[in-house]
Design a protein around this motif. Structure first.
Motif, PDB file in Angstrom:
ATOM      1  N   PRO A 193      57.859  69.218 -13.895  1.00 42.45           N
ATOM      2  CA  PRO A 193      56.415  69.512 -14.011  1.00 42.45           C
ATOM      3  C   PRO A 193      55.651  68.930 -12.823  1.00 42.45           C
ATOM      4  N   ARG A 194      54.791  69.782 -12.210  1.00 44.87           N
ATOM      5  CA  ARG A 194      54.000  69.313 -11.060  1.00 44.87           C
ATOM      6  C   ARG A 194      52.497  69.583 -11.270  1.00 44.87           C
ATOM      7  N   ASN A 195      52.163  70.270 -12.359  1.00 45.05           N
ATOM      8  CA  ASN A 195      50.749  70.519 -12.634  1.00 45.05           C
ATOM      9  C   ASN A 195      50.499  70.415 -14.149  1.00 45.05           C
ATOM     10  N   ALA A 196      49.251  70.642 -14.553  1.00 47.02           N
ATOM     11  CA  ALA A 196      48.882  70.461 -15.960  1.00 47.02           C
ATOM     12  C   ALA A 196      49.720  71.339 -16.886  1.00 47.02           C
ATOM     13  N   VAL A 197      49.906  72.592 -16.471  1.00 46.22           N
ATOM     14  CA  VAL A 197      50.691  73.526 -17.307  1.00 46.22           C
ATOM     15  C   VAL A 197      52.114  73.010 -17.453  1.00 46.22           C
ATOM     16  N   GLY A 198      52.634  72.546 -16.339  1.00 48.91           N
ATOM     17  CA  GLY A 198      53.998  72.008 -16.342  1.00 48.91           C
ATOM     18  C   GLY A 198      54.126  70.858 -17.313  1.00 48.91           C
ATOM     19  N   PHE A 199      53.139  69.960 -17.303  1.00 46.26           N
ATOM     20  CA  PHE A 199      53.194  68.799 -18.193  1.00 46.26           C
ATOM     21  C   PHE A 199      53.050  69.213 -19.653  1.00 46.26           C
ATOM     22  N   ILE A 200      52.216  70.208 -19.887  1.00 41.72           N
ATOM     23  CA  ILE A 200      52.040  70.685 -21.269  1.00 41.72           C
ATOM     24  C   ILE A 200      53.353  71.287 -21.782  1.00 41.72           C
ATOM     25  N   LEU A 201      54.045  71.943 -20.852  1.00 44.74           N
ATOM     26  CA  LEU A 201      55.279  72.644 -21.251  1.00 44.74           C
ATOM     27  C   LEU A 201      56.503  71.727 -21.339  1.00 44.74           C
ATOM     28  N   ILE A 202      56.329  70.434 -21.018  1.00 46.86           N
ATOM     29  CA  ILE A 202      57.483  69.512 -21.023  1.00 46.86           C
ATOM     30  C   ILE A 202      58.307  69.602 -22.308  1.00 46.86           C
ATOM     31  N   PRO A 203      57.693  69.503 -23.504  1.00 44.35           N
ATOM     32  CA  PRO A 203      58.527  69.543 -24.726  1.00 44.35           C
ATOM     33  C   PRO A 203      59.377  70.806 -24.807  1.00 44.35           C
ATOM     34  N   LEU A 204      58.770  71.937 -24.463  1.00 45.78           N
ATOM     35  CA  LEU A 204      59.502  73.209 -24.539  1.00 45.78           C
ATOM     36  C   LEU A 204      60.626  73.240 -23.501  1.00 45.78           C
ATOM     37  N   MET A 205      60.271  72.867 -22.251  1.00 43.04           N
ATOM     38  CA  MET A 205      61.268  72.913 -21.169  1.00 43.04           C
ATOM     39  C   MET A 205      62.415  71.949 -21.452  1.00 43.04           C
TER      40      MET A 205
END
Lengths: 297, 164
Positions: A193-205
């Motif tokens: 994750p490098r941006n807000a969306v990336g951080f939000i998607l951490i659990p899924l990823m």
């Protein structure tokens, strides 16, 4: 380099066989008894005669034979490992600059496998050749053993192929931590994750990556087991049919060529996927193109 | 033979026999050729290296021999030049000596000539002196030509007497 490859080969072979022991012990007992009963009922079975089930046929109550019968796949896996170790030792014993005979054959195999790994990972990562190469030779010989009379393909058992897949899984995770470092490894699993969306998607990823990693050994081992088991059953059925004719005819012999091909292809596929799993785990800046190519598949 | 297991083993052995025979007939030779080619390629590589090494060694030996020859020639030429120089120096020395001798001889001749000249002058002066002295002593008037002859005669006698 050659000596190291040889050591890795021996280590790997015994490691694989050791894991096989562990997994066989969990679920083999009941299955073995059921299998024996089914064998007795059917007469011509789905399995080819091999040295252990022939012994078991004639001496079913001998403890040694019973033990061997129970650990049949492990015995053949160990036999293949021992065969490889022995022939590699023979090849390396009278090593000369101009190779001949067995040395020449194994050198050619090692060279081809090295080119195979370099072709996927690039020359920087040729250190993975011993692992991938040992896997290939071990799996290929195990697959091909089913074609040779009195032997059996240990890879026609999930108890053997799963430890192989598991060892690849462990090696890939270990490689990831070693090459990326622990935090980068976690970053990789979290989808970088490098941006807000990336951080939000951490659990899924993280979930997807972890599941993806755990599915890899399963898919590797099921594919290998399924193909080799299917091929062995096909041969066994045709051997059974040929033997039930008034005059025994080896109608199964065309399938031996198919088995040779399948043995080679399945060993190649297993190693190709292993190399790709390693490639996916390696640092991105080295071989970005390869990585992208791998992802696009 | 009625045992299904034995029949299966026979069928399996026969099948493997055929499989092996077919592989031996069709795949064995290409595989062996592949291996042989590889062996030959490696052997040739080493032979090339070996022959290259030998060639390099030969070139090195040639080079050393040529350098030695050049050095020998240079030494010989230097010696020759030294000899030539020595010869020229000797010639120059001899020529100088000859010239010096010539100068010496000429100087001697000049000296002798000058001495002879001086002797003649001296003689003339002595004659004059003697004549005047004799004229004073004898008080005789002699013919001058006669007087000169007499004195010269006398001096010649004197010089002959002296040389004896």
């Amino acid at each position: 380099m050659k000596f190291r490859a040889f050591l890795v080969q021996i280590f790997y072979s015994f490691f694989g066989a050791g894991l096989a022991f562990a997994s066989e012990a969990a679920g083999h007992g009941a299955a073995a008894h059921g299998e024996a009963a089914a064998h007795a009922e059917e007469g011509a079975s789905m399995h080819l005669p091999n040295v252990i089930n022939i012994l078991y046929h004639y001496f079913p109550h001998q403890p040694v034979v019973e033990f061997l019968h129970e650990w049949e796949n492990v015995f053949f896996a160990l036999a293949v490992a021992a065969f490889l170790a022995w022939t590699f030792t023979l090849a390396a014993r009278r090593a000369s600059l101009v190779p001949s005979g067995l040395q020449n054959l194994y050198e050619m195999a090692a060279e081809s496998l090295d080119n195979f790994v370099i072709g996927i990972l690039g020359p920087r990562w040729r250190k993975f050749t011993p692992f991938v190469g040992s896997l290939f030779l071990y799996i290929f010989i195990m697959n091909f053993a089913g074609v040779v009379p009195f032997l059996k393909s240990p890879t026609s058992s999930f108890g053997i192929t799963f430890p192989l897949g598991l060892s690849v899984f462990l090696y890939v995770q270990f490689t990831g931590i070693r090459e990326l470092g622990f935090f980068k490894y976690l970053d990789h699993l979290a989808g970088e994750p490098r941006n807000a969306v990336g951080f939000i998607l951490i659990p899924l990823m993280l979930f997807l990556h972890v599941v993806g990693e755990f599915v890899k050994p399963l898919s590797l081992s099921l594919r290998l087991f399924g193909n080799i088991w299917g091929e062995d059953v096909l041969i066994a059925v045709f051997v059974g049919m040929g033997s039930q004719m008034p005059l025994p005819i080896p109608i199964h012999f065309p399938f031996l060529f198919l088995a040779l091909l399948t043995s080679f292809v399945q060993a190649t596929v297993f190693c190709l996927l292993t190399t790709i799993y390693i490639a996916l785990m390696l640092p991105h800046e080295h071989g970005e193109e390869g990585h992208e190519a791998v992802h696009s598949h | 033979m009625n045992n299904p297991l034995v029949r299966e083993i026979i069928v399996q052995l026969a099948g493997f026999g055929i499989f092996f025979w077919v592989l031996k007939a069709f795949a064995w030779k290409p595989i062996l050729k592949l291996l042989e080619d590889r062996r030959a390629r490696i052997e040739k590589g080493f032979q090339d290296i070996e022959s290259g090494k030998k060639e390099a060694e030969g070139l090195k030996a040639d080079y050393h021999a040529k350098i030695a020859k050049i050095e020998e020639e240079a030494r010989f030429k230097i010696q020759e030049a030294v000899q030539e120089g020595k010869k020229i120096a000797q010639e120059i020395r001899e020529k100088a000596r000859e010239e010096a001798n010539d100068i010496l001889v000429k100087a001697k001749q000049n000296i002798e000539l000058e001495a002879a000249k001086a002797q003649v002058d001296l003689k003339r002066k002595i004659v004059d002196l003697a004549l005047s002295a004799a004229g004073h002593v004898l008080k005789r008037d002699l013919n001058e030509k006669r007087q000169r002859e007499i004195v010269e005669e006398y001096i010649s006698e004197l010089s002959e007497g002296a040389s004896k």
